[in-house]
Design a protein around this motif. Structure first.
Motif, short mmCIF file in Angstrom:
data_model
loop_
_atom_site.label_atom_id
_atom_site.label_comp_id
_atom_site.label_asym_id
_atom_site.label_seq_id
_atom_site.Cartn_x
_atom_site.Cartn_y
_atom_site.Cartn_z
N PRO A 1 0.78 -1.24 0.00
CA PRO A 1 0.00 0.00 0.00
C PRO A 1 0.82 1.29 0.00
CG PRO A 1 0.09 -0.90 2.21
CD PRO A 1 0.79 -1.89 1.30
N CYS A 2 2.14 1.19 -0.01
CA CYS A 2 2.96 2.40 0.14
C CYS A 2 3.83 2.64 -1.08
CB CYS A 2 3.86 2.26 1.36
SG CYS A 2 2.94 2.02 2.89
N ALA A 3 4.01 3.93 -1.39
CA ALA A 3 4.86 4.32 -2.51
C ALA A 3 5.63 5.58 -2.14
CB ALA A 3 4.03 4.58 -3.75
N VAL A 4 6.76 5.76 -2.80
CA VAL A 4 7.58 6.96 -2.64
C VAL A 4 7.75 7.60 -4.00
CG1 VAL A 4 9.86 7.86 -2.02
CG2 VAL A 4 8.85 5.99 -0.69
N ILE A 5 7.48 8.89 -4.07
CA ILE A 5 7.81 9.67 -5.25
C ILE A 5 9.04 10.48 -4.86
CG2 ILE A 5 7.10 11.48 -6.85
CD1 ILE A 5 4.18 10.73 -6.14
N THR A 6 10.10 10.31 -5.61
CA THR A 6 11.32 11.03 -5.30
C THR A 6 12.02 11.46 -6.58
OG1 THR A 6 13.26 11.07 -3.85
CG2 THR A 6 12.87 9.04 -5.10
N CYS A 7 13.04 12.24 -6.42
CA CYS A 7 13.78 12.77 -7.55
C CYS A 7 14.62 11.68 -8.21
CB CYS A 7 14.67 13.91 -7.06
SG CYS A 7 15.51 14.82 -8.38
N MET A 8 14.95 11.91 -9.46
CA MET A 8 15.80 10.96 -10.20
C MET A 8 17.27 11.07 -9.80
SD MET A 8 15.78 12.71 -13.92
CE MET A 8 16.69 14.20 -14.26
N ASP A 9 17.60 12.03 -8.95
CA ASP A 9 18.97 12.26 -8.52
C ASP A 9 19.52 11.03 -7.81
OD1 ASP A 9 21.31 13.17 -7.08
OD2 ASP A 9 20.57 15.22 -7.32
N PRO A 10 20.64 10.47 -8.27
CA PRO A 10 21.18 9.25 -7.66
C PRO A 10 21.76 9.47 -6.27
CG PRO A 10 22.70 10.07 -9.31
CD PRO A 10 21.45 10.92 -9.41
N ARG A 11 21.86 10.71 -5.83
CA ARG A 11 22.42 10.97 -4.50
C ARG A 11 21.42 10.67 -3.38
NH1 ARG A 11 24.12 17.04 -5.07
NH2 ARG A 11 22.09 17.03 -6.10
N ILE A 12 20.16 10.45 -3.73
CA ILE A 12 19.15 10.16 -2.72
C ILE A 12 19.27 8.69 -2.32
CG2 ILE A 12 16.69 10.04 -2.20
CD1 ILE A 12 16.36 12.29 -4.32
N ASN A 13 19.62 8.47 -1.08
CA ASN A 13 19.79 7.12 -0.55
C ASN A 13 18.50 6.74 0.17
OD1 ASN A 13 20.45 4.81 0.88
ND2 ASN A 13 22.54 5.50 1.27
N LEU A 14 17.72 5.86 -0.44
CA LEU A 14 16.43 5.50 0.13
C LEU A 14 16.53 4.69 1.41
CD1 LEU A 14 14.38 4.88 -3.13
CD2 LEU A 14 14.39 6.89 -1.63
N SER A 15 17.73 4.27 1.75
CA SER A 15 17.93 3.64 3.06
C SER A 15 17.58 4.62 4.18
CB SER A 15 19.37 3.17 3.23
OG SER A 15 19.67 2.16 2.30
N CYS A 16 17.64 5.91 3.87
CA CYS A 16 17.33 6.94 4.87
C CYS A 16 15.91 6.81 5.39
CB CYS A 16 17.56 8.34 4.32
SG CYS A 16 16.31 8.88 3.11
N MET A 17 15.05 6.16 4.63
CA MET A 17 13.66 5.99 5.06
C MET A 17 13.30 4.51 5.22
SD MET A 17 11.85 7.50 1.58
CE MET A 17 10.29 7.62 2.35
N LEU B 1 8.11 15.18 2.38
CA LEU B 1 9.38 15.08 3.10
C LEU B 1 10.50 15.73 2.32
CD1 LEU B 1 9.10 11.22 3.75
CD2 LEU B 1 8.25 13.04 5.24
N VAL B 2 11.52 16.20 3.02
CA VAL B 2 12.72 16.72 2.38
C VAL B 2 13.93 16.02 2.97
CG1 VAL B 2 14.18 18.74 1.94
CG2 VAL B 2 11.69 18.97 1.85
N TYR B 3 14.74 15.46 2.08
CA TYR B 3 15.98 14.76 2.45
C TYR B 3 17.14 15.74 2.32
CZ TYR B 3 19.83 11.35 1.88
OH TYR B 3 20.98 10.63 1.98
N ASP B 4 17.90 15.89 3.38
CA ASP B 4 19.08 16.75 3.35
C ASP B 4 20.27 15.92 2.88
OD1 ASP B 4 21.61 17.97 4.36
OD2 ASP B 4 20.21 19.50 5.09
N LEU B 5 20.78 16.23 1.70
CA LEU B 5 21.88 15.45 1.13
C LEU B 5 23.13 15.47 2.01
CD1 LEU B 5 21.69 16.43 -2.65
CD2 LEU B 5 21.05 14.25 -1.63
#
Length: 192
Positions: free
Chosen positions: A31-47, A173-177
């Motif tokens: 039931p859950c999805a994440v919409i995020t940027c295509m930027d490869p610097r986003i580490n989804l382990s953060c969530m 949400l906002v992820y701080d790189l």
């Protein structure tokens, strides 16, 4: 070696490393999805979304939709909500986003379009975008200056969409790189 050759070589190494029995081939409802940027610097382990393991397996069922700036794509959400059963969506934007850079570099984008497209193509783009071209281009691109305000605006636009039922919970949400931390800008549970 060109990139396609590198892809094929990497695939050969992948096939020699993985256990095909562990590949996630079954479609598992989630039931859950994440919409995020295509930027490869986003580490989804953060969530809490793990990466694939070295054998090709994965413990995650969360759907990931990657777009420029983490802006929603309504087609993906229609399929996700009305076929895959998304009940909750987190929009994860990030600091130092290319959509923010585009605001300051719109002249560069336009210059590169002029040099990379034929005159006929560029005129077609200008016609599609309309005048004032620079301002309309930034709007069309979804460019923004502040990811914190942008994620709030994006949740508002999603909430206003006729395609998205009011029962779907939307988080912003906002992820701080630089630090790896996540700031909750919109808590979708507050809207329930």
């Amino acid at each position: 070696m060109n990139w396609l050759d590198e892809i094929c070589k990497a695939n050969d190494a992948f096939l020699n490393r993985i256990d095909p029995e562990l590949l996630p081939v079954q479609r598992t409802p989630w039931p859950c999805a994440v919409i995020t940027c295509m930027d490869p610097r986003i580490n989804l382990s953060c969530m809490g979304i793990p990466t694939f393991d070295m054998n090709g397996g994965s413990n995650s069922h969360t759907r990931i939709i990657r777009t420029i700036g983490g802006l929603h794509d309504i087609r993906s959400l229609v399929i996700g909500i009305h076929l895959a059963g998304f009940k909750e969506v987190a929009v994860l934007m990030h600091t130092d986003c290319g959509c923010s850079l585009a605001v300051d570099k719109v002249e560069t984008i336009i210059s590169n379009m002029k040099s990379g497209l034929t005159d006929i193509q560029f005129e077609a783009v200008k016609t599609e975008i309309g005048e004032p071209f620079e301002k309309n281009l930034l709007t069309w691109l979804g460019a923004f200056e502040d990811p914190y305000q942008a994620v709030e605006d994006e949740i508002y636009r999603m909430r206003a969409s006729a395609f998205i039922p009011k029962s779907v919970i939307l988080h912003g949400l906002v992820y701080d790189l630089a630090s790896g931390s996540i700031d909750v800008i919109v808590n979708g549970y507050d809207e329930i």
